[in-house]
Motif scaffolding. Structure first.
Motif, PDB file in Angstrom:
ATOM      1  N   ILE A 187      21.721  19.926   1.764  1.00  0.00           N
ATOM      2  CA  ILE A 187      23.057  20.423   1.417  1.00  0.00           C
ATOM      3  C   ILE A 187      23.346  20.180  -0.062  1.00  0.00           C
ATOM      4  O   ILE A 187      23.840  21.064  -0.770  1.00  0.00           O
ATOM      5  CB  ILE A 187      24.119  19.742   2.298  1.00  0.00           C
ATOM      6  CG1 ILE A 187      23.949  20.171   3.761  1.00  0.00           C
ATOM      7  CG2 ILE A 187      25.530  20.075   1.801  1.00  0.00           C
ATOM      8  CD1 ILE A 187      24.742  19.329   4.744  1.00  0.00           C
TER       9      ILE A 187
ATOM     10  N   LEU B 234      29.990  18.212   3.196  1.00  0.00           N
ATOM     11  CA  LEU B 234      30.240  19.648   3.316  1.00  0.00           C
ATOM     12  C   LEU B 234      31.553  20.033   2.637  1.00  0.00           C
ATOM     13  O   LEU B 234      31.647  21.102   2.015  1.00  0.00           O
ATOM     14  CB  LEU B 234      30.258  20.057   4.782  1.00  0.00           C
ATOM     15  CG  LEU B 234      28.886  20.050   5.466  1.00  0.00           C
ATOM     16  CD1 LEU B 234      29.038  20.097   6.982  1.00  0.00           C
ATOM     17  CD2 LEU B 234      28.039  21.222   4.978  1.00  0.00           C
TER      18      LEU B 234
ATOM     19  N   ALA C 270      31.748  22.637  -0.422  1.00  0.00           N
ATOM     20  CA  ALA C 270      32.609  23.824  -0.360  1.00  0.00           C
ATOM     21  C   ALA C 270      33.455  23.994  -1.620  1.00  0.00           C
ATOM     22  O   ALA C 270      34.005  25.077  -1.849  1.00  0.00           O
ATOM     23  CB  ALA C 270      33.500  23.758   0.877  1.00  0.00           C
TER      24      ALA C 270
ATOM     25  N   VAL D  98      30.645  28.065   1.765  1.00  0.00           N
ATOM     26  CA  VAL D  98      29.989  27.381   2.889  1.00  0.00           C
ATOM     27  C   VAL D  98      30.445  28.027   4.192  1.00  0.00           C
ATOM     28  O   VAL D  98      31.639  28.245   4.398  1.00  0.00           O
ATOM     29  CB  VAL D  98      30.328  25.873   2.893  1.00  0.00           C
ATOM     30  CG1 VAL D  98      29.803  25.204   4.167  1.00  0.00           C
ATOM     31  CG2 VAL D  98      29.740  25.188   1.662  1.00  0.00           C
TER      32      VAL D  98
END
Length: 364
Positions: free
Chosen positions: A147, A173, A177, A182
């Motif tokens: 990621i 995450l 973003a 995402v």
């Protein structure tokens, strides 16, 4: 088997047991068994490449994928990816569930590939073959590096999973973003806990996955749901579909796609064996419904499409992207339908540049 004379290298402290075969895979570091993952062998390999180019003929809404694992301990009887394990001289049945290949250097290799001047920052999808958040990820922790590499390079990403271990990476995450688009998707096609335990025994149960959808939405992240496969005579009743779409709406899903069971070669044989053992009264009906092909009959898919449209509208998903039967004579089109939230908005994914590297789906 051509590796019969090889010996398994066991994890330090692992229980003594009979030596298992060690695959002669290029880049193999070791094969590991541990009491924590009883019945599963991990084959750790160093990969030369992890970016996989998606063939244009696939009709998928992304051009590149990353698969840090091959094989999957989720052990979903219906998993469409089972046949891919035969390319490694494993079988598509029990071996797919218990012989997991791990690309231990996936994050490092990906970061180097994304730094190439030829990389055009097209969307990269994870979870398209085997689940990146299967239980092995708790041991190997490959996803944080993947990621981070994608976000740092300015590459949009999407993740599709059944694994509630994704919750571990919510802070990462959220940060990603702020850098790139995402998309997130949860695979959940039934709310019947007993049926889920029987047919997808290595996955977190439906209640746990619904909680994950809620946690992602509470974190401000999108979350579509792939409600596939709907199982004829097992999860396609009005009661089952109403419960499914109602639960997804309550959890805050941003969109839903639903489709019938797909039985490609490799999966078909394993699934039909399971049906014969667990639901013998349905074995003949499944053979007639699927004939010699991979798809349920056109009549069944038309019937299911109507049910899906009704329950989506009833629970507020009528205007979300999802299951489509615009061309029932081309059932591959159903697989290309991804619900709202799964495909990153504004990813800018376009045709790959002629100068982009022709990276193949390789373990090594």
């Amino acid at each position: 088997m051509r590796w019969e004379a090889q010996a398994l290298v066991q994890d330090p402290g692992a229980a003594e047991g009979p030596a298992a075969a060690l695959l002669p895979l290029s880049g193999l570091v070791r094969s590991v068994t541990t009491p924590e993952f009883a019945g599963i062998t991990f084959h750790e390999v160093t990969a030369k490449s992890v970016l996989n180019k998606v063939p244009a003929a696939s009709r998928m809404p992304f051009e590149w994928t990353v698969n840090p694992y091959r094989g999957c301990s989720h052990a979903c009887v219906y998993c469409f990816a089972r046949k891919t394990h035969t390319y490694l001289d494993f079988d598509a049945g029990l071996d797919f569930d218990s012989q997991v290949v791990v690309k231990v250097n996936a994050g490092e290799v990906l970061r180097k590939e994304l730094a190439r001047p030829s990389w055009k920052r097209q969307q990269v999808a994870l979870g398209t073959n085997t689940d990146p958040y299967q239980r092995a990820e708790g041991r190997y922790r490959l996803m944080p590096g993947i990621i981070s590499a994608l976000a740092d390079s300015g590459t949009p990403l999407s993740i599709l999973t059944k694994g509630t271990l994704l919750a571990r990476d919510i802070p990462l995450l959220k940060s990603a973003a702020t850098q790139v688009p995402v998309g997130l998707g949860i695979s959940l096609a039934m709310t019947d806990e007993a049926l889920s335990e029987a047919i997808e025994p290595g996955t977190p149960g439906p209640r746990a996955r619904l909680k994950l959808v809620s946690r992602l939405r509470e974190a401000g992240l999108p979350c579509g749901v792939m409600a596939m496969p709907i199982l004829p005579w097992l999860s396609d009743s009005d009661e089952a579909l109403d419960a499914l779409f109602g639960s997804l709406a309550a959890a805050g899903a941003t969109g839903v796609s639903a489709g019938a069971l797909y039985l490609k070669p490799g999966t078909r044989e394993w699934f039909m064996k399971w049906i014969a053992a667990h639901h013998p009264e349905l074995a003949g009906r499944y053979r007639r419904l699927y004939g010699t092909g991979s798809y349920a009959s056109k009549e069944y898919r038309t019937w299911l499409a109507g049910k899906v449209r009704y329950f989506k509208a009833r629970h507020g998903f009528a205007h979300s992207a999802g299951f489509s039967h615009r061309n029932l004579d081309d059932p591959r089109g159903e697989e290309a339908e991804y619900p709202d939230g799964v495909i990153p908005v504004g990813s800018g994914a376009g045709a790959a540049s002629p100068s982009a590297p022709a990276v193949q789906d390789s373990l090594f």
